[in-house]
Design an enzyme around this catalytic site. Structure first.
Site, PDB file in Angstrom:
ATOM      1  N   ASP A 116     -28.616  24.161 -31.798  1.00 39.84           N
ATOM      2  CA  ASP A 116     -28.059  24.359 -30.548  1.00 39.84           C
ATOM      3  C   ASP A 116     -26.885  25.658 -30.581  1.00 39.84           C
ATOM      4  OD1 ASP A 116     -29.576  22.331 -29.387  1.00 39.84           O
ATOM      5  OD2 ASP A 116     -28.085  21.004 -29.429  1.00 39.84           O
ATOM      6  N   ALA A 117     -26.175  25.448 -31.673  1.00 40.05           N
ATOM      7  CA  ALA A 117     -25.344  26.285 -32.002  1.00 40.05           C
ATOM      8  C   ALA A 117     -25.533  27.867 -31.964  1.00 40.05           C
ATOM      9  CB  ALA A 117     -24.462  25.972 -33.401  1.00 40.05           C
TER      10      ALA A 117
ATOM     11  N   GLU B 286     -17.712  12.056 -19.080  1.00 44.52           N
ATOM     12  CA  GLU B 286     -19.048  11.382 -19.353  1.00 44.52           C
ATOM     13  C   GLU B 286     -19.611  12.009 -20.663  1.00 44.52           C
ATOM     14  OE1 GLU B 286     -22.565  11.893 -16.625  1.00 44.52           O
ATOM     15  OE2 GLU B 286     -20.837  12.183 -15.435  1.00 44.52           O
TER      16      GLU B 286
ATOM     17  N   ASP C 204     -28.022  13.885 -25.354  1.00 45.46           N
ATOM     18  CA  ASP C 204     -28.868  14.653 -25.743  1.00 45.46           C
ATOM     19  C   ASP C 204     -30.243  14.361 -25.680  1.00 45.46           C
ATOM     20  OD1 ASP C 204     -29.854  17.158 -27.012  1.00 45.46           O
ATOM     21  OD2 ASP C 204     -29.297  16.723 -28.942  1.00 45.46           O
TER      22      ASP C 204
ATOM     23  N   ARG D  54     -37.298  18.453 -15.476  1.00 46.43           N
ATOM     24  CA  ARG D  54     -36.403  19.539 -15.234  1.00 46.43           C
ATOM     25  C   ARG D  54     -37.452  20.706 -14.963  1.00 46.43           C
ATOM     26  NH1 ARG D  54     -30.768  21.384 -16.069  1.00 46.43           N
ATOM     27  NH2 ARG D  54     -31.064  19.750 -17.945  1.00 46.43           N
TER      28      ARG D  54
ATOM     29  N   TYR E 186     -27.098   9.403 -14.116  1.00 50.69           N
ATOM     30  CA  TYR E 186     -25.769  10.067 -14.068  1.00 50.69           C
ATOM     31  C   TYR E 186     -25.713  11.020 -12.589  1.00 50.69           C
ATOM     32  CZ  TYR E 186     -28.208  13.882 -16.606  1.00 50.69           C
ATOM     33  OH  TYR E 186     -28.891  14.588 -17.191  1.00 50.69           O
TER      34      TYR E 186
ATOM     35  N   LYS F 233     -18.867  21.380 -25.003  1.00 54.26           N
ATOM     36  CA  LYS F 233     -19.617  21.145 -26.086  1.00 54.26           C
ATOM     37  C   LYS F 233     -18.635  20.742 -27.569  1.00 54.26           C
ATOM     38  CE  LYS F 233     -23.750  21.598 -25.703  1.00 54.26           C
ATOM     39  NZ  LYS F 233     -24.290  22.933 -26.006  1.00 54.26           N
TER      40      LYS F 233
ATOM     41  N   CYS G  31     -24.189   7.155 -68.085  1.00 51.85           N
ATOM     42  CA  CYS G  31     -25.280   7.405 -67.246  1.00 51.85           C
ATOM     43  C   CYS G  31     -26.027   6.283 -66.665  1.00 51.85           C
ATOM     44  CB  CYS G  31     -26.398   8.328 -68.051  1.00 51.85           C
ATOM     45  SG  CYS G  31     -27.644   8.898 -67.107  1.00 51.85           S
TER      46      CYS G  31
ATOM     47  N   CYS H 172     -33.282  10.562 -71.308  1.00 51.43           N
ATOM     48  CA  CYS H 172     -32.952  10.250 -70.101  1.00 51.43           C
ATOM     49  C   CYS H 172     -34.106  10.484 -69.001  1.00 51.43           C
ATOM     50  CB  CYS H 172     -31.546  10.947 -69.716  1.00 51.43           C
ATOM     51  SG  CYS H 172     -30.906  10.600 -68.103  1.00 51.43           S
TER      52      CYS H 172
END
Length: 706
Positions: free
Chosen positions: A43-44, A126, A130, A149, A236, A324, A429, A453
């Site tokens: 989204d960014a 509100e 997402d 939509r 909403y 946002k 460990c 190990c």
């Protein structure tokens, strides 16, 4: 290229080209997000591209395209569903990213309405869910149609699917004769995890996040698949109405709740910008504990008569805006701290988090780096995070940038449990019980168990078969873990003796889960194909601490053959002899890397394991490219800025073929800086040091014909 140039520096031609590029990128992103439910960018990133497009259109209004992204809503409906034309368009919202944007939003509304700054003006605030937008049309109280939509004007008819969602009423009491209720279809975190677990068990598609899962579930052509998915619905808003729901947004939301719809309980009435931002902060603080994804807060003018006066722009209402959240930040609970042991024995602390969505990805783990980072100090003892330590039970801020591993950025001490205690970093460990030692000057504590190990052994084997190492087709990390757990392999040499130790190998392997005769035969053939290996790849595959892929190439070129290399390592045990001096003279090999190399071959068990491996291999000598006559042979070159005639990778590869060393930083050892448009601090430093600076054309002229 135009995408790297600041908007204020674009020429008109560059701006037109950039708008064309952005239009294509954003149209593709819209298709992936709305139509395919499979977004490829965060989204960014999407918001950043769209903001750049808007800034360019604002500066060059005459260049605005007919297909401008600012005029688009969603994406064209899928051909798999019949179409529904919305009686009232389903518009998108404008965005606010900073508190100042909310102040400007309030100011624009007051200016449009002619209201003074001290006049009463209420807003609702509100959570912005997402999920997937859905419009539900009821006639005479009965659900008759449900539509997505789509592109805002025309959506997809998903009525049969919507009827399977339990939180969507099929019949309304005391409702207008005609009413379109709008809201968001979403999936809770717990339901998302359970769905992905079921999908994984049956070999089905795994969803990246709850939004994708909800969208993909609602848009199924088979409604029974939708019925099997745990979808929910928050109401909403509304579209077409035969009579008003109230005089205010708050009254209308309450009316929808009374009709049987789920509305968000975090919706609040605010009488000032300060109250709006305060509610934003409160909702942001609860984000990780809500159990579903939100990506911001929506503010709406409360008075519906004022909404009517304010009206709409082409794609957004004037009376609403979405504030946002920062896309790469989120707060959540640190539920545990566990310790992982890597192939070099490093004990790495990992934060186990209450799952939270950060930048479009559900995050449940984050790195804690090392024990100093947990304590709140850096390697020199200086405070970080104002000296706040990190404890189990803390309320922590998670940071994620692009594909970088998430990390803990901050701690809210006001929410720290009263019974919390500082984390006690282990000195033993957790995998093998050996001492875990932290050497002076080292930020990391390491297990001294070596090959005894199991964690180190498995991680070394995973590294050994990785892409830049032996890259054996069909033998990846998952198969290595399986073979190690079952006792088939314990060290790299065992891979090449696997078939011999188990008879034909194929018969033994084909009966194991996930294997058949064909895949088993292919695996053993792939192993045989990698018995011949270049020296550089072998050195890298050994997984020696501090020795990466680039260093392995440099070392291989310096020594040429395996026998010369191994002899040098044996002779370099004396840190003052000629073999040691020769080793640290290799460009890129310092004291620390040299000591790591020598120590590895000095350990009896490690050396014996390497010898067993080498006995199974044919090692190709390293050969230097013929760079005789090259004008850049032996020179150190740095590329900076934007290259317009070749990619950075092409430029680097060509320079190295001509005998140059390509560095990522400018120093006194740099011979040439190749600077393209956008060159910044590196060009300035090169000029200060008196280093030769060439533009791309001059560089190409220099190496032409070489």
């Amino acid at each position: 290229m135009a995408e790297h140039i600041a908007v204020q520096d674009l020429s008109k031609d560059q701006a037109a080209e950039e708008l064309r590029r952005l239009s294509g990128l954003l149209a593709q992103a819209n298709r992936q997000y709305y139509a395919e439910d499979a977004p490829q960018i965060s989204d960014a990133e999407y918001d950043c591209l769209k903001r750049r497009n808007t800034e360019i259109e604002t500066r060059f209004p005459s260049l605005k395209r007919a297909d401008s992204p600012t005029e688009q809503i969603g994406a064209t409906p899928s051909e798999g569903f019949s179409k529904v034309r919305h009686e009232v368009p389903m518009l998108s919202l404008g965005n606010a990213f900073e508190d100042e944007d909310v102040v400007e939003f309030d100011g624009r509304i007051r200016k449009y309405l002619g209201l003074p700054s001290d006049a009463d003006l209420d807003f609702t605030a509100e959570p912005k869910i997402d999920g997937l937008s859905l419009s539900l049309r009821y006639e005479n109280g009965l659900l008759v149609q449900a539509a997505t939509r789509g592109d805002g004007a025309v959506g997809e008819n998903v009525t049969a699917n919507a009827r399977t969602i339990q939180t969507i009423p099929k019949k309304l009491d005391s409702a207008p004769d005609v009413i379109e209720i709008r809201g968001e279809v979403y999936m809770s975190h717990d339901d998302f995890d359970a769905l992905n677990a079921r999908q994984g068990e049956r070999g089905g598609k795994l969803f990246a996040n709850p939004r994708n899962a909800a969208a993909g579930s609602l848009r199924q052509l088979d409604a029974e698949i939708t019925r099997s998915r745990p979808l929910k619905f928050f109401a909403y808003a509304w579209g077409a109405l035969s009579e008003p729901l109230g005089q205010t947004q708050s009254e209308a939301i309450k009316r929808m709740e009374n009709m049987g719809f789920c509305t968000n309980p975090l919706t609040e009435l605010c009488s000032s910008v300060a109250e709006m931002i305060d509610q934003y902060r409160k909702i942001e603080a609860q984000r990780a504990t809500l159990g579903y994804d939100i990506d911001g807060v929506v503010y709406k003018v409360n008075d519906l008569a004022l909404q009517e006066r304010l009206g709409f722009r082409s794609t957004t209402p004037r009376w609403a805006i979405a504030h946002k959240f920062p896309a790469e930040l989120a707060w959540t609970t640190l539920e545990d701290i566990t310790i992982q042991v890597g192939r070099t024995g490093a004990l790495s602390p990992v934060a186990r988090l209450k799952p939270v969505t950060v930048g479009g990805v559900v995050v449940s783990n984050a790195t804690l780096h090392n024990e100093d980072y947990i304590k709140g100090v850096d390697s020199k003892g200086n405070q970080i995070r104002d000296g706040k330590d990190i404890r189990v039970g803390d309320w922590v801020q998670v940071y994620r940038a692009g594909d970088v591993i998430p990390k803990i950025a901050d701690v809210d001490l006001s929410r720290r449990p009263s019974d919390s205690v500082p984390f006690d970093f282990p000195t033993i460990c957790p995998e093998c019980g050996s001492d875990a030692i932290r050497e002076e000057g080292d930020a990391v504590r390491r297990c001294m168990g070596g090959l005894v190990c199991p964690a180190q052994a498995v991680e070394k084997l995973k590294h050994f078969v990785s892409r830049a190492a032996f890259d054996i087709d069909g033998l990846g990390a998952k198969q290595v873990e399986q073979f190690y757990t079952d006792g088939w392999i314990a060290e790299p040499a065992d891979i090449f003796t696997l078939q011999a130790r188990y008879g034909s190998g194929v018969q033994q392997l084909k009966n194991r889960e996930g294997w058949g005769e064909k895949s088993a035969t292919k695996l053993f053939q792939a192993i045989d194909d990698k018995r011949t290996i270049p020296l550089a790849r072998l050195i890298f595959a050994l997984g020696i601490r501090h020795v990466g892929e680039a260093a392995s190439n440099l070392i291989a070129l310096h020594y040429g053959t395996w026998s010369a290399f191994i002899t040098a390592m044996e002779n370099a045990r004396e840190a003052s002899g000629p073999a040691w001096d020769d080793l640290i003279s290799v460009d890129g090999v310092g004291q620390v890397m040299a000591q790591s190399l020598v120590s590895t071959f000095a350990q009896e068990a490690e050396r014996a394991s390497i010898d067993r491996l080498v006995a199974e291999l044919s090692i190709q000598d390293a050969t230097r490219p013929d760079t005789q006559g090259s004008p850049v042979d032996g020179k150190t070159v740095v590329f900076t800025g934007t290259l317009e005639k070749m990619t950075r990778a092409e430029a680097k590869a060509r320079a190295e073929r001509l005998g140059a060393k390509v560095s990522g930083s400018v120093s006194a050892k740099t011979d040439i800086l190749v600077a393209g448009p956008g060159a910044g601090s590196k060009a300035k430093k090169a000029a200060e040091l008196g280093i030769e600076i060439l533009d791309e054309d001059a560089w190409l002229d220099l190496i032409a014909g070489a």
